[in-house]
Every structure is written in C-alpha cells, then in structure tokens.
Design a protein around this motif. Structure first.
Motif, short mmCIF file in Angstrom:
data_model
loop_
_atom_site.label_atom_id
_atom_site.label_comp_id
_atom_site.label_asym_id
_atom_site.label_seq_id
_atom_site.Cartn_x
_atom_site.Cartn_y
_atom_site.Cartn_z
N ARG A 46 60.84 9.46 -1.52
CA ARG A 46 60.67 8.77 -0.24
C ARG A 46 60.50 9.76 0.91
O ARG A 46 59.92 9.43 1.94
N ALA A 47 61.03 10.98 0.73
CA ALA A 47 61.03 11.98 1.79
C ALA A 47 59.86 12.95 1.72
O ALA A 47 59.77 13.86 2.55
N THR A 48 58.98 12.75 0.75
CA THR A 48 57.85 13.70 0.59
C THR A 48 56.56 12.94 0.32
O THR A 48 55.78 13.28 -0.57
N LEU A 58 65.97 26.41 10.25
CA LEU A 58 66.20 24.98 10.08
C LEU A 58 64.95 24.18 10.43
O LEU A 58 64.51 24.16 11.57
N PHE A 59 64.39 23.52 9.43
CA PHE A 59 63.28 22.60 9.64
C PHE A 59 63.86 21.20 9.87
O PHE A 59 64.68 20.72 9.09
N THR A 60 63.41 20.56 10.93
CA THR A 60 63.91 19.21 11.19
C THR A 60 63.02 18.49 12.19
O THR A 60 62.36 19.11 13.02
N GLY A 61 63.00 17.17 12.09
CA GLY A 61 62.28 16.35 13.05
C GLY A 61 63.21 15.58 13.97
O GLY A 61 62.77 14.69 14.70
N ALA A 101 65.63 28.82 4.19
CA ALA A 101 64.65 27.86 4.71
C ALA A 101 65.06 26.46 4.25
O ALA A 101 64.68 26.01 3.17
N LEU A 102 65.83 25.79 5.08
CA LEU A 102 66.47 24.54 4.70
C LEU A 102 66.26 23.48 5.77
O LEU A 102 65.77 23.75 6.85
N GLY A 103 66.70 22.26 5.45
CA GLY A 103 66.66 21.17 6.43
C GLY A 103 65.95 19.96 5.88
O GLY A 103 66.11 19.58 4.72
N GLU A 104 65.14 19.35 6.73
CA GLU A 104 64.38 18.16 6.36
C GLU A 104 62.99 18.55 5.87
O GLU A 104 62.40 19.51 6.35
N SER A 105 62.46 17.76 4.94
CA SER A 105 61.03 17.80 4.68
C SER A 105 60.33 17.06 5.82
O SER A 105 60.96 16.31 6.57
N SER A 106 59.04 17.24 5.95
CA SER A 106 58.35 16.69 7.13
C SER A 106 58.43 15.17 7.18
O SER A 106 58.47 14.59 8.26
N GLU A 107 58.45 14.50 6.01
CA GLU A 107 58.46 13.04 6.02
C GLU A 107 59.88 12.46 5.98
O GLU A 107 60.05 11.25 5.79
N MET A 108 60.87 13.31 6.20
CA MET A 108 62.23 12.79 6.40
C MET A 108 62.43 12.32 7.83
O MET A 108 63.48 11.76 8.17
N SER A 109 61.46 12.57 8.68
CA SER A 109 61.44 12.00 10.03
C SER A 109 60.07 11.39 10.24
O SER A 109 59.15 11.60 9.46
#
Length: 767
Positions: free
Chosen positions: A470-472, A546-549, A505-513
C-alpha cells in the motif's frame, strides 16, 4: 465533397480565429463580443459539453475511465481533458476538437503538475520550508515552461489547504499549518504559473485547491467531514484561498469534504457567496475527481439531484463524473436548473480558453521543438538542486557531526538508500522516475573519488508485506527483499564495520504520504527502528537522513541519534542536494512549516493555538487542574519555524520606533541578527504578534512577517518589519473584519518558540 467541406470548415475556423485576434486588438470588450457571438451558434448539447472534463490517455489518478472520448470531442461534448501526457498526443486530440467538430472550440489540457513536470522540485511541504518566495515562484515558472512545452495549459496547483494534523496524508501537498505563510506561497506559485497574463506560450492556467478546508478533515482521514465555526474558518484557514483569488488565479477546485453539512461541491454559500460575491473571483470552478457523484454517497441525492445542486451552487466544470452531460438537459426541462445558469458556466469555460489564447491559436502549446529543448534541462535541474538543498531541515547536530568531511568511508544503509523511484515524492505524475538518482548515486557524484561510498539495504520498509504494498504504489516499489531480517541486518552491520560514518536512509516511502495515505502511527516503522538501534550499537557516528512527507514522531530518534537531517522528498535532484548539505557544500537553512509532535496523542498540535482558562505555566510539565497530559508535556518535539544551521545566529532585543500608534499609523520593529558561528549561512527571521485582549479569544501568537537573509560568518544585519493596523485585523464574533485597539506583543526570532519580545499599544481612532 468531403474535401470541400473540410476546406470550408478550415475557412470558418480561420474567420473565428481572425475575429478573436481582431477583437483582442480593438477593445477591452473584445472577449465578451467574441463569446456572445460564439454562444449564439452553440446548441444546448455543445454548451453542456464545455462543462465536461473527462480523463483519458495515461490514467494517473483515480479509478474511472471515460470511453469513446474521441467521438464526444468531435460532437462538441467535451470541454477539456486531463492527465494526457505528450505534445504529439495532445496536438492530435486538439486537432479533433478544432478541425473535426462543428464549431471548432479548442480543448483545455490539464494535469496535476504539483511540484514540477519532469524536473521535479521538493514536495510542496518541503518547498515551503525554504521560506524563499523567489525560489518557490521560480519552481512554478519552470514547471509551467516544461508542462506547456509538452502541451499542458492548465495545472491543478497550487494546493493551499492549511493542515494541522500530520496524520492526513495530503499534508505533503500543502504548505503546512500557517495561513499567513500559506498565502504568501499561494501568491508566489500563481505568479510562477500564470506569469503576467498567460499571453506567453510558457505561461499556464493555475487552479487553487481544495476549496475549502480540506486540510481539517476529522481524525486526519482523507475525504472526511470538516466541521468548524465560520470565525475559525476565516481566521485560520481561508486566507491562502483568498490570497490566490486576489493574485488572479484563473480557476478554483472544489474540495471533497462537507462544510456546514453540505459538501463543498454543492455548497452555494462557499462557491458563490464567499468566492464570487465576497472575494470577487471571476474565473471558473471545477470539481475534484468525481466530486459531483460522490455527493450521492454523502447522502445528497441521486446523480441528477447532485448535478443540479453543484451547478446551482456555482460549479462550472464536472471532472470525470459525467453528471452534467448525462442529466442537465433533463433537469433543464424539469425546471431544476435554468438556461441562464448553464450559459453562465459555459461562458466561464470559454473565457478561460480565450484568456489562454486558444481561440487565436489552438496549437499554442503544441510546439514539438519546445518539447525537445525545454524539458528536464540542465539549467532547470540546477535550479531544482539548489532549491532542494534549501528545503532540507537540520533537526539535530550533536557535537557538530555534520557536515561530514570528504574523506574516508561512508556507509549508506536503509531501504531508501538506493531507490530512484521514491526520490521525486508523491504527486509527481509526469516524472520519469528513473531520471532521479538514488541517494547512493547522488552521494557518489557529489564526493567523487574523495570518499568511498558503501551501501546495504539493512531491512525492508516494514515487516508487514501488505502494508508495504500500500505504501509503494504507482511504480514506487522498493523491491521487497526476500532474505530474512537477520541476513539483511548482518549484511548492513558488515558494511557498517568497514565505514567511518553511517548514513541511515530511513523514514517514509514516497507513497506513505499523499492522497489516501493517512496514518495513525507516525513513528518509524518496526524494521527501520530496529535497524537504527543496531547501527547505533556499533559505536560509529550515525546520521539519520529522514525521508518523509509529513511531520513524524521522532522522540526516540531525538534522544538517541546524534544527527538528523529531514530531507522530505526533494525531487529529481534530491540526492545531489542531500549530498551538498551532508558534505558541507551547502549550509542547511530550511525551517519547519509544520509542528512535529512528541506523540500522536498531542495531535492536532500547532503553534498558533489559543489559551484555555487554565493554561499550563511556562516551563512546567504537569500541574493538576491545568490543561495538560499525565504522560507527556504540552510542548512539541520541534516547533513551527525550527531548523538548525552549521553556524549560529544571535538576535538583539527588538527596537520599536514608537510604542503606540493609531489606526492609520505604522510602526517599525527592528532586530540586529548576527552570524556568531564560523560558517556563512542563511537565516529566516520570523515576526509573530499576539493580540493580548480581544472581543473574542485570540491565539498566543500569529506569524505576521518573515525575511530570509544570508550572512557571512561574523557579520550582522538589521532586519525591520512594518506593523500596520491592517496586519492586526481578524474576524470577530459577528464576522466583521476588524482591528481592535489595545495591547499587542511583538516577538521576533528564528522559530516560533525562541523569540525576543516587546510590546506596543494600538490607540483607538478619534472621530
């Protein structure tokens, strides 16, 4: 015979274009006369057709598909199309409209060009953290250049919804929690897209969205109900939309949510009374995707009923629902809608096409040579790289771990370390995903042979395989690794052992937001938290990239990780920009535009809150019978406006040139800002004001000014803000927009928490 008819059609089209051109040259009333003449020739079906916006070509959003679109275009039953990519394809479809339909009315071609076309800029939330209005305007201008070169004349942007609940996925698409900053960004984006008057072929029509209040959906759940007082609407949420209208935005998109019990798509008070009568908007209103038929699920009636409701409320164009085209003739016959209302909506669509110059030249945006020369250029990418570096927010830098030296060995570890497709971020529908270098690739390019870069995945995005799917979505897969968690960890620890520094390199994938990507748990996912814990146990310095939307809950990370760099999703050049900051070629200057909570139980949490009658004393955690929690204090983890630098800045006390003013006067508040560190850097100076006593309760502070400055090490600069009575206005209990005399507190600092304070008095006007 067919050949003669086609030549006659071209002759009539030429006369129509010539008329449009000559009208434009003769008088300011040219558009009205031209459209009057055209509408006299139009049938009812053709008028309703202008209100119809189906989707075709590359379906990049939603689930619906419209069939037989080409046939309907030739019949004059389509006003525009969206998310069709490619100038040759668009030219072919436009040709059907202007050369194969009875009246040859050109189509609008729209797309979700949200933060760039193929040259992708940071997601809007990240872009807002630059606090650089010139850079934001330039990002929109480059997006307009590229989109228009590929045939697009209309973008569904900017999204200016104020959001104070980071559970909502679409916080990534907006400008954060503050209406004053959001209004400034709205103006900049519209200038960037539309230029002076959209006369050039590299200027396109903007569409401000989502009108209104979409960012305040209950429980942070997308498409959910919004319910608030009108005073709160206008004081805390409406300003960015109004600013967009004042800046001359050409179109407005209605939001999915309900307002006062009526969905925005069918809300006459919102779309007519406020938007047109109060604010003077003269463009057209388009629904969001299937917004009309979704009112049936809201409980507003069948398709015919909700279509009439939308038209009568002030909607001019139906995106995808086919509700107008399938029901308005019947509703007209039954007296549910009037011919006048249909004519007004049709006229607004035709006016937009006229203002874009499409009647004069239907192929204005169909120059194939531009597409080859002006998309994803070296120059555009250089601007995107610089802008992305300004969007990064340094959250922690213990013992000045950053910047890293360009020497030795660096291990880049994590599920987001070597993914190209996730770098652009959500809502980058025109992006060529493989064009964006991964973080590992970008760091290698930045450091060259000076640093050895090693990498390992370390873990999957999360342990739950279905959650990861769902997140990718939309081609953003992280290619789930089928090795065991222990095997992935062992590989990462072996790589870490060979390194001097670890970049996690952690956090959200782009489609988690993004749309329909809401979350109830905002902490690091299980697998990533465990990996981070194990990396810290190595004793090597660890930098969390941290990658995040959205704002995440980073309470554990703040306590244990020595350096945290929030990189959002920086676009096609993100990896290079991250490298520039990590290795000190760029000093980070990003400042948060949304508050980071200590846990989700604090949400909604925002700086411009109001006091209760029992406020907690400053500096206290808990006092019985005060407004607080048993298990956590009231303060955020990172406040609005917060962001560190590789240098430090000091602020003098605030100097006011006067301590009281009348309603017609202004005062100047001045501070001296000094770069007290050893590196050159940029700082965002922020002005906040508090109305200490009002006829209604007022926030503890509100952003009322900001300026981004660059200072060399050891240098100082005076920064001044003008304060006028206009800046102090608010909507009172009876919804009058007023300034009330009394005492005001002035605060200036580098974030909403750490400020210098003084005060002044606004005296009443003497008749």
């Amino acid at each position: 015979m067919k050949h003669l008819l086609f030549r006659l059609h071209l002759f009539l089209m030429g006369m129509l274009v010539a008329t449009a051109t000559s009208y434009a040259q003769k008088s300011p009333d040219a558009m009205n006369r031209f459209i009057d003449d055209l509408m006299k020739k139009m049938t009812l079906d053709e008028k309703i057709g202008q209100l119809n916006l189906p989707v075709t070509g590359q379906i990049t959003t939603g689930q619906a598909k419209s069939s037989d679109v080409a046939k309907r275009i030739r019949a004059g039953e389509v006003g525009g199309l969206f998310n069709l990519k490619g100038v040759e394809r668009i030219r072919e479809v436009q040709k059907q409209a202007v050369e194969e339909s009875r009246l040859g009315i050109p189509l609008l071609f729209g797309m979700d060009v949200v933060h760039g076309y193929e040259t992708i800029f940071p997601i809007p939330l990240g872009l807002s953290c630059t606090w650089n209005m010139q850079a934001i305007e330039e990002s929109a201008h480059i997006a307009a250049i590229e989109a228009s070169a590929d045939g697009i004349c209309w973008t569904f942007s900017p999204m200016v919804d104020v959001c104070r609940d980071p559970r909502w996925g679409r916080i990534s698409e907006g400008n954060g929690e503050d209406p004053f900053l959001g209004a400034a960004i709205a103006r900049s984006m519209i200038r960037g897209y539309q230029g002076k008057n959209m006369s050039r072929n590299d200027e396109i029509m903007a569409c401000v969205k989502h009108f209104a209040l979409y960012g305040a959906s209950e429980a942070g759940r997308d498409y959910n109900t919004v319910d608030m007082s009108r005073q709160r609407m206008f004081n805390e949420y409406m300003l960015p939309y109004q600013a967009a209208v004042e800046e001359g935005v050409s179109s407005v998109m209605a939001s999915f949510n309900e307002i006062d019990g009526i969905p925005a798509t069918g809300n006459e008070w919102l779309l007519t009374d406020v938007l047109r009568k109060q604010w003077g908007f003269d463009g057209f209103v388009v629904t969001d995707y299937t917004g009309i038929t979704e009112m049936t699920a809201h409980g507003m009636g069948d398709t015919q009923t909700v279509a009439a409701l939308a038209l009568n409320a002030g909607v001019d164009m139906d995106m995808v629902s086919d509700a107008f085209s399938s029901t308005l003739k019947k509703s007209l016959k039954e007296g549910i809608v009037s011919m006048e209302t249909i004519d007004v909506a049709c006229r607004r669509i035709l006016e937009a096409k006229y203002k874009l110059g499409l009647f004069e030249n239907p192929y204005k945006y169909c120059d194939k040579a531009r597409a080859r020369k002006q998309i994803f250029t070296k120059e555009h990418r250089a601007v995107a790289r610089k802008t992305a570096s300004e969007s990064l927010v340094l959250l922690k830098n213990e013992n000045n771990l950053l910047p890293l030296a360009k020497k030795g060995t660096v291990a880049v570890i994590g599920p987001l370390a070597n993914s190209r497709s996730n770098m652009p971020g959500t809502w980058s529908v025109a992006a060529v995903l493989n064009n964006a270098p991964s973080l590992v690739e970008g760091l290698k390019e930045v450091v060259g042979k000076q640093v050895e870069i090693l990498t390992a995945k370390g873990c999957n995005l999360m342990s739950d395989n279905e959650y990861e799917k769902r997140a990718t979505m939309f081609g953003r897969t992280l290619h789930r690794d089928n090795r065991t968690d222990q095997q992935l960890l062992d590989e990462a620890l072996a790589i870490a052992a060979k390194s001097d520094v670890i970049v996690a390199a952690l956090g959200e994938s782009s489609e988690m937001s993004g749309e329909s990507s809401c979350r109830t748990n905002l902490e690091m996912t299980d697998t990533q938290r465990f990996l981070l814990q194990e990396l810290l146990k190595t004793g090597k310095p660890v930098v969390l990239v941290l990658f995040t939307g959205r704002p995440l809950v980073l309470t554990w990370e703040q306590q244990h990780v020595p350096a945290i760099l929030n990189v959002w999703f920086g676009g096609s050049e993100a990896a290079l920009a991250i490298g520039d900051v990590l290795f000190g070629d760029v000093n980070p200057s990003g400042k948060l535009t949304a508050t980071f909570p200590k846990n989700v139980g604090q949400i909604p949490l925002f700086y411009a809150h109001k006091n209760t009658g029992r406020p907690l004393a400053q500096g206290e955690w808990f006092q019985k019978f005060r407004s607080n929690y048993l298990d956590v204090d009231n303060e955020p983890l990172y406040p609005f406006g917060y962001g560190l630098s590789y240098t430090t800045f000091s602020y003098s006390d605030i100097h006011l040139d006067k301590t009281s003013i009348t309603g017609k006067e202004e005062l100047t508040a001045t501070v001296t800002v000094t770069n007290t560190g050893t590196k050159d850097g940029a700082e965002v100076i922020q002005l906040y004001i508090r109305d200490l006593v009002g006829s209604t309760t007022r926030p503890v502070k509100e952003l009322k000014g900001f300026e981004k400055i660059f200072l060399k090490a050891g240098k100082s600069k005076e920064v001044s803000f003008k304060i006028t009575s206009e800046l102090l206005k608010f909507y009172n209990y009876t919804m009058e927009y007023v300034t009330e005399p009394g005492e005001f507190e002035v605060m200036i600092g580098g974030n909403s928490r750490d400020v210098k304070k003084t005060g002044f008095r606004l005296e009443p006007l003497i008749p």
